[in-house]
Design an enzyme around this catalytic site. Structure first.
Site, PDB file in Angstrom:
ATOM      1  N   GLN A   1       0.890  -1.066   0.215  1.00 29.97           N
ATOM      2  CA  GLN A   1      -0.360   0.260  -0.243  1.00 29.97           C
ATOM      3  C   GLN A   1       0.877   1.208  -0.143  1.00 29.97           C
ATOM      4  O   GLN A   1       1.243   1.887   0.959  1.00 29.97           O
ATOM      5  CB  GLN A   1      -1.021   0.012   1.136  1.00 29.97           C
ATOM      6  CG  GLN A   1      -1.830  -1.386   1.194  1.00 29.97           C
ATOM      7  CD  GLN A   1      -2.896  -1.227   0.633  1.00 29.97           C
ATOM      8  OE1 GLN A   1      -3.897  -1.000   0.426  1.00 29.97           O
ATOM      9  NE2 GLN A   1      -2.599  -2.308  -0.562  1.00 29.97           N
TER      10      GLN A   1
ATOM     11  N   GLY B   1     -11.919   2.803   3.909  1.00 31.71           N
ATOM     12  CA  GLY B   1     -11.114   2.173   3.635  1.00 31.71           C
ATOM     13  C   GLY B   1      -9.882   2.293   2.860  1.00 31.71           C
ATOM     14  O   GLY B   1     -10.420   4.188   2.545  1.00 31.71           O
ATOM     15  N   HIS B   2      -8.573   1.857   2.457  1.00 28.04           N
ATOM     16  CA  HIS B   2      -8.115   2.145   0.923  1.00 28.04           C
ATOM     17  C   HIS B   2      -8.638   3.294   0.412  1.00 28.04           C
ATOM     18  O   HIS B   2      -9.204   3.027  -0.279  1.00 28.04           O
ATOM     19  CB  HIS B   2      -6.766   1.425   0.981  1.00 28.04           C
ATOM     20  CG  HIS B   2      -7.179   0.255   0.417  1.00 28.04           C
ATOM     21  ND1 HIS B   2      -6.036  -0.941   0.553  1.00 28.04           N
ATOM     22  CD2 HIS B   2      -8.517   0.032  -0.405  1.00 28.04           C
ATOM     23  CE1 HIS B   2      -7.050  -1.466  -0.626  1.00 28.04           C
ATOM     24  NE2 HIS B   2      -8.680  -0.974  -1.246  1.00 28.04           N
ATOM     25  N   ASN B   3      -8.045   4.254  -0.493  1.00 30.00           N
ATOM     26  CA  ASN B   3      -8.014   5.340  -1.269  1.00 30.00           C
ATOM     27  C   ASN B   3      -9.639   5.650  -1.689  1.00 30.00           C
ATOM     28  O   ASN B   3     -10.121   6.101  -2.213  1.00 30.00           O
ATOM     29  CB  ASN B   3      -8.299   4.159  -3.217  1.00 30.00           C
ATOM     30  CG  ASN B   3      -6.535   3.353  -3.103  1.00 30.00           C
ATOM     31  OD1 ASN B   3      -5.789   3.829  -2.529  1.00 30.00           O
ATOM     32  ND2 ASN B   3      -7.446   2.398  -3.748  1.00 30.00           N
TER      33      ASN B   3
ATOM     34  N   SER C   1     -12.206   2.342  -2.254  1.00 30.77           N
ATOM     35  CA  SER C   1     -12.213   3.128  -3.232  1.00 30.77           C
ATOM     36  C   SER C   1     -13.532   3.701  -3.043  1.00 30.77           C
ATOM     37  O   SER C   1     -13.912   3.931  -4.106  1.00 30.77           O
ATOM     38  CB  SER C   1     -12.187   2.171  -4.527  1.00 30.77           C
ATOM     39  OG  SER C   1     -10.432   1.935  -4.016  1.00 30.77           O
TER      40      SER C   1
END
Length: 353
Positions: free
Chosen positions: A215, A256-258, A276
Site C-alpha cells: 500500500q 478503507g484505502h483510496n 475506493s
C-alpha cells in the site's frame, strides 16, 4: 453539567453581549447589563444561566425552566416562562454553541496534560524532526525522523507520529493515537486512539493463498477535520485516501484505502467505508452504515442508520434500508411487510380456531 475542575469557566457575558454574539435582539425593556454566569440544560439552569431549546420533545422542560436567558426559535417563544428572557434565533443550537465556546474554550479540543508548551520530559523527538515554536509534546509521545509539526499543535501522551508525517498548525493529536504516511492540514482534531495511515486491506487472492499488495499511497487530511476516538483511516493503495476540509467523523469509523471524502461530510459512529468509496461534499452517513467499495454517495445525500449501500446514490437523495433504497420506497416496503405479517398472523389464528 459543566465541572469547573475539568472545564474552567473563562468569562461571563452580559445579556447584550450574548445577543450580539448570536446575532439576535433583546426584547424591549430587558436590562442589557444583566450577567450570564454559566450555561446549563433547561431542567437544571438557574437565573444566572443560559439555556437553549429547538426540539419539540422538550417543550415541557422549556415551560418549566428557571434559566435567566433562553435561546429559542420563534415557534417556541410563547412557551418561555415569565421569569426567563427569550432570545429568538433561527438556529438556537448554533447560537448556543457560539456562547459555549466563549465560556469554555478549553472544551473545544483536547488539551495538553501539562497545559504548557514545549517538549515534556519523557517525550521522544527525533533530531531531524522539525517543530515550530509553540508546539506541545506530552510525556511518552514519539515524533519520528523528518516529521514536521506546526505552531500551536498539541501531541498528547503516547501518540506516535511516524517518519516524514506533516501536521499543520493548531491541531490536536489525541493520546495513544498513531499517524503514519499522512499529511494533515490546520486545526485538525484527532481524538485518542485514532489510527491514520496504516496498511489498507489489499491482497491479491488466489486458490493457493493471498498475496499482500504493498500500500504505497498516503492519507491527506484537509483543514478543520475532526476524527473521533478509535477511528481508523487506511492509507491509499496506489492513490491517496483523502478527507476533505470541515468533515466530521465520529468514533469507531473504518475508512478503507483510496476512499475520497468530500468537504463538510458527516460520518456517524461505527460506519464502515470499503476501499475506493467516494462521498461528495456535505454527504451524511448515519450510525452503522456500511458502504460497498468503488461507489459514490452524491453531494448532500443522506443515508439512514444501519443501511447497507451496494450502489451509487444520487446527489441530494435520502436512502435507507438493507440493501439501501430511496427512503420513500423503503418506508412503503417496511409498511407493506408489517401489514403482510399482521395478516398472516390473523390468518394463522383463524385456522387454529
Amino acid at each position: 453539567m459543566a465541572d469547573p475542575v475539568f472545564f474552567p469557566f473563562a468569562t461571563s457575558l452580559d445579556f447584550g453581549e450574548v445577543a450580539s454574539i448570536c446575532g439576535a435582539s433583546l426584547p424591549e425593556g430587558v436590562e442589557a447589563g444583566r450577567r450570564v454566569e454559566g450555561a446549563a440544560a433547561l431542567e437544571t439552569a438557574g437565573p444566572a444561566d443560559l439555556a437553549y431549546m429547538d426540539n419539540p420533545k422538550y417543550v415541557e422542560a422549556l415551560a418549566a425552566t428557571k434559566a435567566g436567558l433562553c435561546l429559542v426559535s420563534a415557534r417556541f417563544a410563547d412557551r418561555v416562562p415569565a421569569g426567563t428572557v427569550a432570545l429568538i434565533s433561527p438556529t438556537p443550537y448554533h447560537a448556543f454553541a457560539r456562547i459555549l465556546a466563549r465560556f469554555f474554550p478549553t472544551a473545544l479540543r483536547p488539551e495538553s496534560v501539562f497545559a504548557s508548551q514545549g517538549v515534556a520530559p519523557g517525550a521522544i523527538v527525533h533530531a531531524t524532526a522539525v517543530l515550530e515554536a509553540g508546539v506541545t509534546v506530552d510525556p511518552g509521545a514519539v515524533i519520528g525522523p523528518g516529521a514536521e509539526i506546526g505552531a500551536g499543535t498539541v501531541v498528547a501522551s503516547h501518540a506516535v507520529i511516524g517518519p516524514q508525517v506533516r501536521i499543520g498548525r493548531n491541531c490536536s493529536i489525541g493520546a495513544g493515537s498513531t499517524i503514519q504516511a499522512a499529511l494533515l492540514g490546520n486545526r485538525v482534531i484527532v481524538h485518542p486512539g485514532v489510527r491514520i495511515g496504516q496498511d489498507g486491506f489489499g491482497f491479491a487472492m488466489s486458490p493457493k493463498g493471498h498475496m499482500k499488495v504493498p500500500q504505497i499511497g498516503r492519507v491527506i487530511i484537509q483543514d478543520d477535520v475532526e476524527i473521533g476516538a478509535n477511528t481508523t483511516i487506511d492509507r491509499g493503495a496506489s492513490r491517496d485516501t483523502v478527507i476533505g476540509e470541515g468533515t466530521k467523523i465520529d468514533n469507531l469509523v473504518q475508512i478503507g484505502h483510496n476512499c475520497v471524502i468530500g468537504r463538510h461530510c458527516v460520518i456517524c459512529a461505527q460506519s464502515g467505508l470499503a476501499g475506493s468509496s467516494t462521498l461528495e461534499d456535505f454527504a451524511v452517513l448515519g450510525g452503522q452504515v456500511g458502504l460497498a467499495g468503488h461507489l459514490t454517495i452524491g453531494a448532500g445525500a443522506q443515508i439512514a442508520a444501519q443501511s447497507g449501500v451496494a450502489g451509487d446514490v444520487p446527489r441530494g437523495a435520502r436512502y435507507g434500508g438493507y440493501p439501501a433504497q430511496p427512503a420513500l420506497s423503503w418506508a412503503r416496503e417496511s409498511a407493506w411487510l408489517k401489514a403482510a405479517v399482521a395478516r398472516r398472523g390473523r390468518k394463522a389464528g383463524d385456522n387454529q380456531e
